[in-house]
Scaffold this motif. Structure first.
Motif, PDB file in Angstrom:
ATOM      1  N   TYR A   1       0.836  -1.201   0.000  1.00  0.00           N
ATOM      2  CA  TYR A   1       0.000   0.000   0.000  1.00  0.00           C
ATOM      3  C   TYR A   1       0.870   1.250   0.000  1.00  0.00           C
ATOM      4  N   LEU A   2       1.935   1.256   0.793  1.00  0.00           N
ATOM      5  CA  LEU A   2       2.836   2.410   0.840  1.00  0.00           C
ATOM      6  C   LEU A   2       3.513   2.627  -0.512  1.00  0.00           C
ATOM      7  N   LYS A   3       3.803   1.542  -1.196  1.00  0.00           N
ATOM      8  CA  LYS A   3       4.363   1.683  -2.542  1.00  0.00           C
ATOM      9  C   LYS A   3       3.362   2.374  -3.473  1.00  0.00           C
ATOM     10  N   LEU A   4       2.094   2.025  -3.314  1.00  0.00           N
ATOM     11  CA  LEU A   4       1.057   2.662  -4.136  1.00  0.00           C
ATOM     12  C   LEU A   4       0.892   4.134  -3.774  1.00  0.00           C
ATOM     13  N   VAL A   5       1.064   4.455  -2.506  1.00  0.00           N
ATOM     14  CA  VAL A   5       0.982   5.856  -2.089  1.00  0.00           C
ATOM     15  C   VAL A   5       2.117   6.654  -2.727  1.00  0.00           C
ATOM     16  N   ASP A   6       3.312   6.064  -2.736  1.00  0.00           N
ATOM     17  CA  ASP A   6       4.464   6.745  -3.339  1.00  0.00           C
ATOM     18  C   ASP A   6       4.323   6.846  -4.859  1.00  0.00           C
ATOM     19  N   ASP A   7       3.761   5.805  -5.458  1.00  0.00           N
ATOM     20  CA  ASP A   7       3.634   5.788  -6.922  1.00  0.00           C
ATOM     21  C   ASP A   7       2.315   5.115  -7.296  1.00  0.00           C
ATOM     22  N   PRO A   8       1.240   5.887  -7.474  1.00  0.00           N
ATOM     23  CA  PRO A   8      -0.067   5.297  -7.808  1.00  0.00           C
ATOM     24  C   PRO A   8      -0.053   4.503  -9.121  1.00  0.00           C
ATOM     25  N   GLU A   9       0.965   4.718  -9.963  1.00  0.00           N
ATOM     26  CA  GLU A   9       1.050   4.010 -11.243  1.00  0.00           C
ATOM     27  C   GLU A   9       1.857   2.719 -11.148  1.00  0.00           C
ATOM     28  N   ASP A  10       2.251   2.347  -9.940  1.00  0.00           N
ATOM     29  CA  ASP A  10       3.027   1.118  -9.752  1.00  0.00           C
ATOM     30  C   ASP A  10       2.075  -0.073  -9.814  1.00  0.00           C
ATOM     31  N   HIS A  11       1.919  -0.646 -10.999  1.00  0.00           N
ATOM     32  CA  HIS A  11       0.952  -1.730 -11.218  1.00  0.00           C
ATOM     33  C   HIS A  11       1.366  -3.003 -10.485  1.00  0.00           C
ATOM     34  N   GLN A  12       2.659  -3.228 -10.381  1.00  0.00           N
ATOM     35  CA  GLN A  12       3.112  -4.423  -9.669  1.00  0.00           C
ATOM     36  C   GLN A  12       2.746  -4.349  -8.190  1.00  0.00           C
ATOM     37  N   ALA A  13       2.901  -3.174  -7.582  1.00  0.00           N
ATOM     38  CA  ALA A  13       2.512  -2.992  -6.183  1.00  0.00           C
ATOM     39  C   ALA A  13       1.002  -3.175  -6.016  1.00  0.00           C
ATOM     40  N   GLU A  14       0.243  -2.730  -7.017  1.00  0.00           N
ATOM     41  CA  GLU A  14      -1.209  -2.901  -6.974  1.00  0.00           C
ATOM     42  C   GLU A  14      -1.581  -4.377  -7.002  1.00  0.00           C
ATOM     43  N   VAL A  15      -0.921  -5.144  -7.885  1.00  0.00           N
ATOM     44  CA  VAL A  15      -1.170  -6.592  -7.978  1.00  0.00           C
ATOM     45  C   VAL A  15      -0.763  -7.288  -6.681  1.00  0.00           C
ATOM     46  N   ASP A  16       0.404  -6.917  -6.161  1.00  0.00           N
ATOM     47  CA  ASP A  16       0.885  -7.543  -4.924  1.00  0.00           C
ATOM     48  C   ASP A  16      -0.046  -7.217  -3.752  1.00  0.00           C
ATOM     49  N   PHE A  17      -0.520  -5.984  -3.681  1.00  0.00           N
ATOM     50  CA  PHE A  17      -1.443  -5.597  -2.612  1.00  0.00           C
ATOM     51  C   PHE A  17      -2.726  -6.408  -2.702  1.00  0.00           C
ATOM     52  N   ARG A  18      -3.249  -6.545  -3.914  1.00  0.00           N
ATOM     53  CA  ARG A  18      -4.480  -7.314  -4.114  1.00  0.00           C
ATOM     54  C   ARG A  18      -4.277  -8.780  -3.710  1.00  0.00           C
ATOM     55  N   ASN A  19      -3.134  -9.342  -4.072  1.00  0.00           N
ATOM     56  CA  ASN A  19      -2.844 -10.733  -3.704  1.00  0.00           C
ATOM     57  C   ASN A  19      -2.686 -10.901  -2.199  1.00  0.00           C
ATOM     58  N   ASN A  20      -2.092  -9.891  -1.553  1.00  0.00           N
ATOM     59  CA  ASN A  20      -1.963  -9.952  -0.098  1.00  0.00           C
ATOM     60  C   ASN A  20      -3.333 -10.017   0.578  1.00  0.00           C
ATOM     61  N   ILE A  21      -4.252  -9.175   0.149  1.00  0.00           N
ATOM     62  CA  ILE A  21      -5.595  -9.158   0.737  1.00  0.00           C
ATOM     63  C   ILE A  21      -6.302 -10.484   0.476  1.00  0.00           C
ATOM     64  N   ARG A  22      -6.165 -11.010  -0.738  1.00  0.00           N
ATOM     65  CA  ARG A  22      -6.804 -12.288  -1.061  1.00  0.00           C
ATOM     66  C   ARG A  22      -6.272 -13.406  -0.164  1.00  0.00           C
ATOM     67  N   LYS A  23      -4.986 -13.390   0.075  1.00  0.00           N
ATOM     68  CA  LYS A  23      -4.383 -14.420   0.931  1.00  0.00           C
ATOM     69  C   LYS A  23      -4.902 -14.289   2.367  1.00  0.00           C
ATOM     70  N   HIS A  24      -5.015 -13.068   2.850  1.00  0.00           N
ATOM     71  CA  HIS A  24      -5.550 -12.864   4.200  1.00  0.00           C
ATOM     72  C   HIS A  24      -6.992 -13.359   4.293  1.00  0.00           C
ATOM     73  N   ILE A  25      -7.787 -13.070   3.282  1.00  0.00           N
ATOM     74  CA  ILE A  25      -9.184 -13.528   3.264  1.00  0.00           C
ATOM     75  C   ILE A  25      -9.234 -15.051   3.308  1.00  0.00           C
ATOM     76  N   LYS A  26      -8.422 -15.691   2.483  1.00  0.00           N
ATOM     77  CA  LYS A  26      -8.400 -17.158   2.412  1.00  0.00           C
ATOM     78  C   LYS A  26      -7.947 -17.768   3.739  1.00  0.00           C
ATOM     79  N   ASP A  27      -6.906 -17.207   4.336  1.00  0.00           N
ATOM     80  CA  ASP A  27      -6.389 -17.740   5.602  1.00  0.00           C
ATOM     81  C   ASP A  27      -7.425 -17.633   6.711  1.00  0.00           C
ATOM     82  N   ILE A  28      -8.072 -16.478   6.804  1.00  0.00           N
ATOM     83  CA  ILE A  28      -9.066 -16.285   7.862  1.00  0.00           C
ATOM     84  C   ILE A  28     -10.262 -17.204   7.664  1.00  0.00           C
ATOM     85  N   SER A  29     -10.685 -17.354   6.431  1.00  0.00           N
ATOM     86  CA  SER A  29     -11.833 -18.209   6.143  1.00  0.00           C
ATOM     87  C   SER A  29     -11.539 -19.673   6.482  1.00  0.00           C
ATOM     88  N   GLU A  30     -10.327 -20.125   6.195  1.00  0.00           N
ATOM     89  CA  GLU A  30      -9.979 -21.529   6.423  1.00  0.00           C
ATOM     90  C   GLU A  30      -9.624 -21.810   7.881  1.00  0.00           C
TER      91      GLU A  30
END
Length: 316
Positions: free
Chosen positions: A161-190
């Motif tokens: 998220y901080l990477k996105l704040v520094d550079d909103p056009e950082d698409h890799q940081a956006e993908v990584d952030f999205r994957n992090n949230i998905r992993k947290h959702i999956k872990d909590i659900s399981e």
């Protein structure tokens, strides 16, 4: 004779010259003394003026020195504050960078909010709750009238998220952030949703309003995925809503239990009141009968007494 007269004249001239020389020297000395005296007076006046100037300068110097000392103290305090602020920023930066410390910070904030909203009441929630699968949730909310619990787990996905704040056009940081949230959702659900042990939902606590707001505004699909996985994402402000809802449900539940007890007590009180009224009516009827009998007895006594007096009065 002429030589002697000339000698006398010469001596007289020399005497006159000597006298004039002495007079002139005396006058010169007096003039010099006057000049020296005037000079001394002038020097005394200058010294007096210099002393006043020196006193004024000394006072100004002392005032300036005092101001400098205050400024120095102020600068020292400012330096201390800046150092403390710098240290706090460094500590915060370390928290933001270190994954383990981020987790600890998230748990601390979660516990602080729970204690503020719900108090220190283990009947409503517990910290570090261990489930039958040996998973430990950061906190568990007790559902009133049920043995089920709702697990809260803190997640602090700040790095990307901080990477996105520094550079909103950082698409890799956006993908990584999205994957992090998905992993947290999956872990909590399981890990934290277990049939007959927990509710059908678990809570992911994100200790940052900014991150939560970013997800709501820019990652609505993540909110939908969390909903499908029965994971409720909350921030410090939205957690308050969950806590207040639980608190009100708990109060209503205990109030309903007490209302049932009060209803039973009122029914018993009514039965006692009816029984007391019945007994009172019996006593009242008995009292009326006794009163009537007493009145009849009093009437008989009056008749007998009148007959006795009549007999004795006639005999006399």
């Amino acid at each position: 004779m002429d030589l002697f007269l000339m000698f006398i004249i010469v001596i007289a001239c020399l005497l006159i010259i000597y006298l004039l020389f002495n007079v002139l020297q005396k006058l010169n000395n007096e003039h010099r003394f006057d000049r020296i005296e005037q000079g001394l007076l002038n020097n005394r006046h200058e010294l007096t003026e210099n002393k006043a100037v020196n006193n004024h300068l000394t006072k100004n110097y002392q005032a300036i020195l005092k101001e400098l000392m205050k400024t120095r103290e102020s600068l020292s305090v400012s330096d201390a504050k800046l150092n403390a602020l710098s240290k706090n920023i460094a500590n915060m930066n370390e928290v933001m960078v270190n994954t383990k410390k981020r987790g600890t910070f998230g748990e601390y904030q979660l516990y602080y909010l729970l204690s503020m909203y719900l108090g220190e009441n283990t009947g409503i929630y517990e910290k570090q709750y261990t489930l039958p699968n040996h998973r430990i949730g950061d906190a568990a909310l007790h559902i009133p009238g049920s043995e089920l619990v709702m697990i809260i787990d803190s997640k602090f996905p700040s790095e990307n998220y901080l990477k996105l704040v520094d550079d909103p056009e950082d698409h890799q940081a956006e993908v990584d952030f999205r994957n992090n949230i998905r992993k947290h959702i999956k872990d909590i659900s399981e890990k934290y949703i277990i049939k007959a042990v927990t509710t059908e939902e678990a809570i992911m606590f994100i200790p940052s309003e900014a991150i939560y707001l970013y997800i709501c505004q820019n990652e609505s699909q993540l909110m939908e995925e969390a909903h499908r996985a029965h994971v409720l994402m909350t921030s410090p402000s939205t957690l308050m809503g969950v806590c207040m809802t639980l608190l009100n449900i708990t109060k209503d539940y205990h109030r309903s239990l007490h209302l049932e007890e009060i209803e039973k007590a009122l029914i018993a009180l009514k039965e006692d009141s009816d029984r007391m009224m019945e007994r009172y009516e019996k006593v009242a009827r008995t009292s009326a009968t006794l009163t009537k009998q007493l009145d009849e007895m009093h009437t008989s006594m009056k008749k007998i007494d009148a007959s006795i007096h009549h007999f004795y009065d006639g005999k006399e």
